[in-house]
Design a protein around this motif. Structure first.
Motif, PDB file in Angstrom:
ATOM      1  N   THR A   1      84.608  35.139  37.966  1.00 17.99           N
ATOM      2  CA  THR A   1      83.344  35.742  37.535  1.00 17.99           C
ATOM      3  C   THR A   1      83.213  35.543  36.029  1.00 17.99           C
ATOM      4  OG1 THR A   1      84.392  37.830  37.030  1.00 17.99           O
ATOM      5  CG2 THR A   1      83.561  37.544  39.298  1.00 17.99           C
ATOM      6  N   ALA A   2      82.014  35.821  35.527  1.00 16.54           N
ATOM      7  CA  ALA A   2      81.820  35.700  34.080  1.00 16.54           C
ATOM      8  C   ALA A   2      82.742  36.673  33.351  1.00 16.54           C
ATOM      9  CB  ALA A   2      80.362  35.973  33.733  1.00 16.54           C
ATOM     10  N   HIS A   3      82.927  37.863  33.949  1.00 19.29           N
ATOM     11  CA  HIS A   3      83.832  38.858  33.342  1.00 19.29           C
ATOM     12  C   HIS A   3      85.240  38.295  33.240  1.00 19.29           C
ATOM     13  CE1 HIS A   3      81.336  42.212  32.716  1.00 19.29           C
ATOM     14  NE2 HIS A   3      81.139  42.561  34.004  1.00 19.29           N
ATOM     15  N   ALA A   4      85.690  37.749  34.399  1.00 17.21           N
ATOM     16  CA  ALA A   4      87.063  37.239  34.448  1.00 17.21           C
ATOM     17  C   ALA A   4      87.225  36.085  33.457  1.00 17.21           C
ATOM     18  CB  ALA A   4      87.392  36.772  35.861  1.00 17.21           C
ATOM     19  N   LEU A   5      86.178  35.302  33.376  1.00 17.81           N
ATOM     20  CA  LEU A   5      86.234  34.147  32.468  1.00 17.81           C
ATOM     21  C   LEU A   5      86.360  34.628  31.022  1.00 17.81           C
ATOM     22  CD1 LEU A   5      86.114  31.148  33.120  1.00 17.81           C
ATOM     23  CD2 LEU A   5      83.711  31.165  32.478  1.00 17.81           C
ATOM     24  N   ALA A   6      85.535  35.616  30.680  1.00 18.70           N
ATOM     25  CA  ALA A   6      85.563  36.135  29.303  1.00 18.70           C
ATOM     26  C   ALA A   6      86.929  36.762  29.003  1.00 18.70           C
ATOM     27  CB  ALA A   6      84.460  37.157  29.105  1.00 18.70           C
ATOM     28  N   ALA A   7      87.537  37.366  30.047  1.00 12.55           N
ATOM     29  CA  ALA A   7      88.857  37.977  29.826  1.00 12.55           C
ATOM     30  C   ALA A   7      89.926  36.902  29.657  1.00 12.55           C
ATOM     31  CB  ALA A   7      89.205  38.878  31.015  1.00 12.55           C
ATOM     32  N   ARG A   8      89.731  35.783  30.388  1.00 12.84           N
ATOM     33  CA  ARG A   8      90.765  34.730  30.347  1.00 12.84           C
ATOM     34  C   ARG A   8      90.625  33.814  29.125  1.00 12.84           C
ATOM     35  NH1 ARG A   8      93.101  30.915  35.220  1.00 12.84           N
ATOM     36  NH2 ARG A   8      94.246  29.530  33.816  1.00 12.84           N
ATOM     37  N   LEU A   9      89.373  33.581  28.745  1.00 10.84           N
ATOM     38  CA  LEU A   9      89.168  32.619  27.649  1.00 10.84           C
ATOM     39  C   LEU A   9      89.034  33.319  26.305  1.00 10.84           C
ATOM     40  CD1 LEU A   9      86.694  29.977  29.142  1.00 10.84           C
ATOM     41  CD2 LEU A   9      89.191  30.023  29.183  1.00 10.84           C
ATOM     42  N   ASP A  10      90.037  33.180  25.468  1.00 11.69           N
ATOM     43  CA  ASP A  10      89.922  33.730  24.116  1.00 11.69           C
ATOM     44  C   ASP A  10      88.766  33.025  23.421  1.00 11.69           C
ATOM     45  OD1 ASP A  10      92.071  35.283  24.627  1.00 11.69           O
ATOM     46  OD2 ASP A  10      93.532  34.009  23.584  1.00 11.69           O
ATOM     47  N   GLY A  11      87.975  33.767  22.700  1.00 10.76           N
ATOM     48  CA  GLY A  11      86.886  33.164  21.923  1.00 10.76           C
ATOM     49  C   GLY A  11      85.553  33.180  22.636  1.00 10.76           C
TER      50      GLY A  11
END
Ligand code: ADP
Length: 394
Positions: free
Chosen positions: A58-68
């Motif tokens: 999900t976008a949430h998970a992506l934001a949590a996984r991707l620094d920056g």
């Protein structure tokens, strides 16, 4: 991090072709909890996920996984974002993993995240190597620049000649169309004109080819050149100009200077460029000479030092003291459309062949340009030669 305001295009295909990692997702409100709309194979590979697992993010998970990435999500309302992201699950002090990234909004409210295939470190290394390469290239570029100038100058002439020939052909064709009964008589000269245009185009193509080859190797070719034959070929090329200007030709070529007697080792195309340039200058110089006095006298001989000398004498305007001191200076020209590079280039080309180019005033009208070239070594190879192509070129 920089912000750009470039308009959103649809470059996804291009990104994919470049192997970029791309993910498309919705991030506003509830949609942020939904799986990604789409991601490119390179995106999954980068995160170490197969396509299904990647799309399940999900976008949430992506934001949590991707620094920056959060910085990009915060900024996107103000326009496209350029920054860097790193996969937090695959980072260490020695491998920070930052990659250049870009986030853009599509008109239908989705976000497109594009992550470049190289890490910031790789990018910096590549740029550094590119800078070094560019520096190394600079000196070569100077030479290439010189060759480009040569090209512009040299092509100006055959293109001008083709234009003249085609204009002449058009006039003749028009008159034939108006009087079809004359067509049979006109055909040979039309065919001759077409052949001449073709010769000039092929000459131009040879120059381009040679310049391209020279910029790669930066070495003139070394082949046996029959100067007499080359002179005849050059005169054929200028046939039209000679006729148009009513120039009388006097040829006095010594049999000694033909390839089977005392050949020259050199680059045929370069030497022909010199001859064509000098011949054309001589024709131009005679434009103000009365029509019955336009005489081009071309001779060849072996001089006292054993050099092969070609002399091109005209009955033109001659060269005054002022012009004489600037003649070989680039961009010196007394012609309305002249580039003033011909003689400078000619002299460089002749010097590349360890020869000399100079001029002398005539006792009567006009002046004479001379070229002296060293003969081929008795064994067929000039000292220090790289090798000889055994064909005789003309
Ligand atoms: P361009 O032909 O473009 O002017 P060149 O370098 O070939 O450039 O010639 C430079 C100038 O030298 C010419 O403009 C002309 O004034 C002079 N020149 C060259 N050849 C002759 C010649 N045979 N007779 C008189 N002047 C010449």
């Amino acid at each position: 991090m920089t912000r750009t305001h470039a308009s959103a295009k649809a470059p996804e295909q291009a990104w994919l072709a470049l192997g970029d990692a791309v993910a498309v997702f919705a991030a506003a409100g509830d949609a942020a909890a939904k799986p990604l709309h789409w991601c490119s194979p390179a995106f999954g590979q980068w995160l170490g996920l197969d396509a299904a697992a990647c799309r399940a993010l999900t976008a949430h998970a992506l934001a949590a996984r991707l620094d920056g990435l959060q910085a990009g999500l915060d900024a996107i309302a103000n326009g496209p974002w350029n920054g860097a992201v790193a996969d937090s699950s695959n980072r260490s002090a020695s491998h920070p993993g930052w990659r250049p990234a870009e986030l853009r909004a599509t008109p239908d409210g989705l976000l497109v995240l594009r992550v470049q295939p190289e890490s910031m470190q790789q990018l910096a290394t590549r740029r550094h190597l590119e800078d070094r390469e560019r520096l190394l290239f600079t000196s070569r570029s100077v030479a290439v620049g010189e060759m480009a100038t040569t090209l512009a100058h040299e092509l100006n002439q055959p293109l001008g000649a083709v234009t003249n020939v085609l204009q002449g052909l058009k006039v003749r064709l028009t008159s034939v169309l108006e009087r079809p009964d004359t067509s049979a008589k006109a055909l040979p000269s039309l065919a001759q004109g077409a052949q001449l245009a073709l010769d000039h185009v092929q000459y131009a193509a040879r120059i381009i080819g040679r310049v391209r080859e020279y910029t790669h190797s930066r070495q003139p070719r070394r082949e046996r050149v029959d100067l007499n034959a080359l002179l005849n070929d050059s005169l054929t090329l200028l046939d039209w100009d000679l006729q148009r200007h009513g120039v009388q030709l006097r040829l006095n070529l010594s049999a000694e200077t033909s390839a089977d007697r005392v050949p020259v080792i050199g680059d045929t195309v370069m030497l022909q460029q010199v001859l064509v340039n000098l011949l054309r200058n001589a024709i131009d110089a005679m434009s103000a000479t009365s029509a019955d006095q336009r005489i081009l006298d071309i001779s060849s001989r072996i001089d006292d030092a054993g050099q092969i000398e070609i002399a091109i004498a005209d009955t033109g305007s001659g060269i005054g003291d002022d012009a004489a001191s600037q003649l070989f200076t680039p961009f010196f020209s007394t012609k309305p459309t002249g580039m003033g590079l011909g003689l400078n280039i000619c002299r460089s080309l002749i010097e590349l062949h360890q020869g000399r180019l100079w001029f002398t005033p005539n006792a009567g009208q006009g002046c004479t340009f001379h070229i002296a070239l060293p003969p081929a070594h008795p064994a067929g190879l000039p000292a220090g030669s790289l090798g000889v192509e055994e064909s005789v070129a003309s």
